[in-house]
Design a protein around this motif. Structure first.
Motif, mmCIF file in Angstrom:
data_model
loop_
_atom_site.group_PDB
_atom_site.id
_atom_site.type_symbol
_atom_site.label_atom_id
_atom_site.label_comp_id
_atom_site.label_asym_id
_atom_site.label_seq_id
_atom_site.Cartn_x
_atom_site.Cartn_y
_atom_site.Cartn_z
ATOM 1 N N THR A 159 41.607 38.927 39.245
ATOM 2 C CA THR A 159 41.890 38.380 40.574
ATOM 3 C C THR A 159 43.296 38.774 41.028
ATOM 4 O O THR A 159 43.512 39.154 42.184
ATOM 5 C CB THR A 159 41.757 36.853 40.557
ATOM 6 O OG1 THR A 159 40.442 36.496 40.122
ATOM 7 C CG2 THR A 159 41.997 36.279 41.947
ATOM 8 N N SER A 173 33.781 42.645 46.725
ATOM 9 C CA SER A 173 34.507 43.483 45.763
ATOM 10 C C SER A 173 35.253 42.629 44.736
ATOM 11 O O SER A 173 35.389 43.025 43.573
ATOM 12 C CB SER A 173 35.481 44.410 46.486
ATOM 13 O OG SER A 173 36.453 43.669 47.206
ATOM 14 N N LEU A 174 35.725 41.462 45.161
ATOM 15 C CA LEU A 174 36.379 40.567 44.208
ATOM 16 C C LEU A 174 35.381 40.058 43.177
ATOM 17 O O LEU A 174 35.671 40.018 41.974
ATOM 18 C CB LEU A 174 37.024 39.395 44.947
ATOM 19 C CG LEU A 174 37.683 38.330 44.053
ATOM 20 C CD1 LEU A 174 38.797 38.942 43.211
ATOM 21 C CD2 LEU A 174 38.221 37.180 44.905
ATOM 22 N N ASN A 208 39.657 47.890 47.532
ATOM 23 C CA ASN A 208 40.553 46.886 48.129
ATOM 24 C C ASN A 208 41.765 47.552 48.767
ATOM 25 O O ASN A 208 42.177 47.207 49.884
ATOM 26 C CB ASN A 208 41.013 45.895 47.064
ATOM 27 C CG ASN A 208 40.060 44.747 46.862
ATOM 28 O OD1 ASN A 208 40.427 43.713 46.324
ATOM 29 N ND2 ASN A 208 38.819 44.920 47.271
ATOM 30 N N THR A 227 35.267 39.913 49.817
ATOM 31 C CA THR A 227 34.594 38.894 49.001
ATOM 32 C C THR A 227 33.738 39.534 47.917
ATOM 33 O O THR A 227 33.826 39.171 46.733
ATOM 34 C CB THR A 227 33.713 38.001 49.890
ATOM 35 O OG1 THR A 227 34.525 37.386 50.893
ATOM 36 C CG2 THR A 227 33.033 36.914 49.061
ATOM 37 N N SER A 247 43.381 42.371 42.055
ATOM 38 C CA SER A 247 42.744 42.527 43.359
ATOM 39 C C SER A 247 43.722 42.220 44.487
ATOM 40 O O SER A 247 43.854 42.987 45.448
ATOM 41 C CB SER A 247 41.525 41.601 43.458
ATOM 42 O OG SER A 247 40.987 41.611 44.759
ATOM 43 N N TYR A 248 44.431 41.105 44.364
ATOM 44 C CA TYR A 248 45.401 40.729 45.394
ATOM 45 C C TYR A 248 46.570 41.708 45.435
ATOM 46 O O TYR A 248 47.123 41.979 46.504
ATOM 47 C CB TYR A 248 45.903 39.306 45.150
ATOM 48 C CG TYR A 248 44.978 38.255 45.687
ATOM 49 C CD1 TYR A 248 45.076 37.828 47.010
ATOM 50 C CD2 TYR A 248 43.986 37.690 44.889
ATOM 51 C CE1 TYR A 248 44.222 36.872 47.518
ATOM 52 C CE2 TYR A 248 43.128 36.732 45.390
ATOM 53 C CZ TYR A 248 43.244 36.321 46.709
ATOM 54 O OH TYR A 248 42.389 35.376 47.211
ATOM 55 N N ARG A 297 45.405 44.726 47.375
ATOM 56 C CA ARG A 297 45.292 44.405 48.800
ATOM 57 C C ARG A 297 46.668 44.470 49.453
ATOM 58 O O ARG A 297 46.826 45.030 50.557
ATOM 59 C CB ARG A 297 44.715 43.003 48.989
ATOM 60 C CG ARG A 297 43.286 42.836 48.522
ATOM 61 C CD ARG A 297 42.835 41.404 48.754
ATOM 62 N NE ARG A 297 41.702 41.048 47.911
ATOM 63 C CZ ARG A 297 41.149 39.842 47.878
ATOM 64 N NH1 ARG A 297 41.642 38.887 48.648
ATOM 65 N NH2 ARG A 297 40.134 39.586 47.095
#
Length: 225
Positions: free
Chosen positions: A125, A108-109, A3, A106, A128-129, A132
């Motif tokens: 989650t 990888s999440l 990510n 999508t 992940s964000y 990013r």
């Protein structure tokens, strides 16, 4: 890490393609913005298509690796096309990077959530964000450092007039100033910008390759239906 590197690469391309068009190709801001539409279309279709494929197959590993491979190919195409002044090539390149990143973000999440389990889904989650966002900032920041450093050196080397230092300062502050320069000087400045932005595109290739390498280490897990 996939990510982080993927968003760093994608946002570097998205940030510097309009600058390339405005500074090196003398397009207006609206014209440069319109040329980002392939990237947007690719990202949306990639995210939707990646989700549908995962739903149908229950698999995400090879889909993720393939997606980041497309991102690498797209970034390489942008580098080549910006060198040979091919607008079509750049459009195809950003379409591929957008499509690949759309799928990868999508899949990888889902891979991260599958690895973390339902208990830690919210934390996974959020992480992940976080990565990013960190990748976005890092890509644009490092790209800016490379571009501004190269631009300063190239302008100082190629401009030989008495007011060269003043021109260098004003050019780095505003793209509109380029249009006020004499034709010969203007062409030199645009050539300097072209060479400088090229550095950011090369950086994007390296970041995209790093995302692909990171994706290789993702583990395939069974997805529930």
């Amino acid at each position: 890490m996939a990510n982080f590197f993927a968003f760093a690469a994608h946002m570097t391309v998205l940030f510097y393609v309009p600058l390339y068009y405005q500074a090196a190709e003398a397009l207006s801001s609206s014209q440069a913005g319109m040329r980002l539409l392939p990237a947007i279309a690719g990202a949306v279709s990639g995210s939707l298509g990646g989700g549908l494929l995962m739903q149908k197959t229950g698999k995400y590993y090879w889909l993720t690796v393939s997606a980041y491979t497309l991102s690498v190919l797209g970034a390489v195409l942008v580098v080549i096309s910006s060198t040979i002044l091919s607008h079509v090539g750049i459009s195809i390149g950003i379409l591929l990077t957008g499509f690949g990143n759309g799928i990868g973000v999508t899949t990888s999440l889902v891979a991260l959530i599958a690895a973390a389990g339902s208990k830690d889904q919210a934390i996974a989650t959020a992480v992940s964000y976080l990565f990013r966002a960190l990748g976005t900032v890092a890509g644009v920041s490092v790209g800016s450092t490379l571009v501004q450093g190269r631009l300063r050196r190239e302008l100082a080397k190629r401009l030989t007039s008495d007011d060269a230092e003043e021109i260098v300062r004003k050019v780095r502050e505003s793209l509109e100033f380029i249009g006020t320069l004499p034709k010969e000087t203007r062409e030199v400045v645009r050539a300097c910008y072209k060479d400088s932005v090229h550095m950011a595109f090369v950086l994007a290739v390296g970041l995209a390759v790093s995302a692909l390498v990171s994706a290789v280490f993702i583990k395939e897990r069974r997805l529930g239906r």
